[in-house]
Design an enzyme around this catalytic site. Structure first.
Site, mmCIF file in Angstrom:
data_model
loop_
_atom_site.group_PDB
_atom_site.id
_atom_site.type_symbol
_atom_site.label_atom_id
_atom_site.label_comp_id
_atom_site.label_asym_id
_atom_site.label_seq_id
_atom_site.Cartn_x
_atom_site.Cartn_y
_atom_site.Cartn_z
ATOM 1 C CG HIS A 1 -1.906 -1.011 1.395
ATOM 2 N ND1 HIS A 1 -2.075 -1.750 2.541
ATOM 3 C CD2 HIS A 1 -2.852 -1.437 0.527
ATOM 4 C CE1 HIS A 1 -3.088 -2.585 2.368
ATOM 5 N NE2 HIS A 1 -3.571 -2.427 1.155
ATOM 6 C CE LYS B 1 -13.938 -6.755 3.518
ATOM 7 N NZ LYS B 1 -12.729 -6.180 2.906
ATOM 8 N NE ARG C 1 -3.087 -7.666 -4.456
ATOM 9 C CZ ARG C 1 -3.889 -8.001 -3.459
ATOM 10 N NH1 ARG C 1 -3.393 -8.152 -2.260
ATOM 11 N NH2 ARG C 1 -5.164 -8.206 -3.658
ATOM 12 C CB SER D 1 -4.297 -6.371 4.886
ATOM 13 O OG SER D 1 -3.895 -5.133 4.386
#
Ligand code: PNS
Length: 166
Positions: A17, A41, A90, A128
């Site tokens: 990040h 979440k 990514r 993460s």
């Protein structure tokens, strides 16, 4: 003035990040990091903790601001006066979801474009979630995070362990 919003959960902020933030700050006049306060979440860190961690690691980047948001990303971006939303890509696995997000956001707000930055190859595997999984099993996470963030993640899991053991 070019204003970019870089949104995400950042639970916690990783070196991947940070690399995107740093590169965005070099090409934009201003970058607003939007930390999603997602009620659906259960994050490891509260929204305020995630904001504080991002403020800590970006303290030296003068054109970077960190804010928390809830609701639609596009509303937040408009509220920030942003012309661009930045997302890191990514690998090809990210592409389908990211394209759907970008296309939908463009239908809702045609004046705001999504800009994709390819993640630094060094961090192309990093997320993460993977960091939390490793930390949860007591593994070494120092190569994925700023040192002060790694300490905070370790402290969270130590705290959780202490609660379980009573
Ligand atoms: O780091 P993440 O969890 O991949 O970030 C996802 C994020 C925050 C970009 C996405 O969930 C989002 O934009 N949420 C806000 C709600 C919203 O606008 N949803 C509609 C998008 S089409």
């Amino acid at each position: 003035m070019t204003i970019a919003v870089y949104p995400g959960s950042f639970d916690p902020v990783t070196l991947g990040h940070y690399d995107i933030i740093n590169r965005t700050a070099r090409i934009m006049d201003k970058v607003v990091i939007g930390v999603l306060q997602n009620k659906s979440k259960t994050p490891l860190f509260s929204a305020q903790e995630r904001v504080n961690m991002l403020k800590e690691v970006t303290a030296e980047l003068e054109n970077v601001e960190v804010r928390c948001f809830d609701g639609l990303l596009i509303d937040f971006a408009r509220n920030c006066g942003a012309n661009v939303i930045v997302r890191g890509l990514r690998a090809v696995t990210d592409f389908e979801y990211e394209l759907q997000l970008a296309q939908t956001n463009r239908v809702i707000a045609p004046e705001i474009d999504t800009l994709f930055l390819n993640t630094n190859l060094k961090y192309s595997y990093l997320s993460s979630s993977i960091v939390k999984e490793i930390a949860g099993f007591g593994g070494d996470i120092h190569m994925f995070l700023h040192p002060q963030i790694a300490d905070k993640v370790k402290a969270k899991f130590a705290q959780a362990d202490a609660c379980i053991k009573g």
